[in-house]
Design an enzyme around this catalytic site. Structure first.
Site, PDB file in Angstrom:
ATOM      1  N   PRO A 274       0.856  -1.319   0.111  1.00  0.00           N
ATOM      2  CA  PRO A 274       0.122  -0.184  -0.009  1.00  0.00           C
ATOM      3  C   PRO A 274       0.876   1.264   0.104  1.00  0.00           C
ATOM      4  O   PRO A 274       0.782   2.085   1.143  1.00  0.00           O
ATOM      5  CB  PRO A 274      -0.997  -0.267   1.224  1.00  0.00           C
ATOM      6  N   CYS A 275       1.566   1.764  -1.051  1.00  0.00           N
ATOM      7  CA  CYS A 275       2.290   2.826  -1.291  1.00  0.00           C
ATOM      8  C   CYS A 275       1.475   3.869  -1.388  1.00  0.00           C
ATOM      9  O   CYS A 275       1.733   5.302  -0.931  1.00  0.00           O
ATOM     10  CB  CYS A 275       3.114   2.984  -2.503  1.00  0.00           C
TER      11      CYS A 275
END
Length: 223
Positions: A186-187
């Site tokens: 989850p950047c």
């Protein structure tokens, strides 16, 4: 045992010792809140090595509420790359440019996964991925991203501190932007310390859209 299937091993330089190969599992949540067991193999490959490996991989594309999603995978249906088209229809350059395109032909498992990104599914899904990074530092940054739970945000500064490189903000930003497996790693949950949303490989509008799915439980935890 090598994480690479036989058809991919042929693309590696057999005289080069592996820099780092390992496996880890994370329990994560998609933007919809669906629980995902992420079984992750990881290794370090140069940009040219990844391009060579792409000749033994496949690419499929699926429509979703988050735009068109491209998945690069191997013959064991492990995901090597997951990317989104931007809200304006733009696409990013693939790390695996020669993956064989299969159009919209895909497995039921991938269709179920894409659905789970934006629609809550009660059952826990198992997703197998192969994370490739071009350096130890980038690998560590991507693994750090997996510790950010749904409903939380982290700053680039906090990620830099987590990987022991507190002053390497620019390098951390570049590593976050180079994450090859969007959403699952989850950047999109990393923003600037001043509260600004920061950049995103697939465009700021798409980043805002993904975070909107998480807003019911979203609490900033910048530090």
């Amino acid at each position: 045992m090598s994480i690479f299937p036989t058809n991919l091993r042929n693309y590696l330089d057999t005289n080069k010792p592996p820099l780092r190969i390992g496996e880890v599992a994370f329990l994560v949540e998609s933007p919809s809140g669906t629980r995902l067991r992420l079984e992750l193999s990881y290794c370090i490959l140069s940009t040219s090595e990844r391009a060579k490996m792409s000749r033994g991989l496949y690419r499929t594309e699926l429509d979703s509420a988050l735009g068109r999603i491209s998945i690069v995978y191997d013959d064991q249906e492990r995901i090597w790359e997951l990317s989104l088209e931007g809200a304006d229809g733009s696409t990013t350059e693939s790390a695996f440019p020669e993956a064989q395109s299969l159009g919209e032909s895909t497995s039921a498992g991938f269709s179920r996964l894409v659905e789970a990104l934006y629609t809550y599914i009660e059952e826990e899904l198992t997703v197998r991925c192969v994370l490739t990074a071009t350096s130890q530092f980038r690998l560590e940054v991507c693994l750090a991203l997996l510790t950010i739970p749904r409903g939380s945000l982290r700053s680039y500064q906090s990620i830099a501190e987590q990987v022991g490189q507190a002053r390497a903000l620019q390098a951390v930003g570049t590593a976050v932007g180079a994450n090859p497996i969007s959403i699952l790693i989850p950047c999109h949950r990393v923003i600037r310390s001043n509260g600004h949303i920061g950049g995103y490989a697939h465009g700021i509008a798409r980043k805002e859209q993904i975070l909107a799915y998480e807003l019911p439980s979203l609490e900033s935890s910048l530090f």
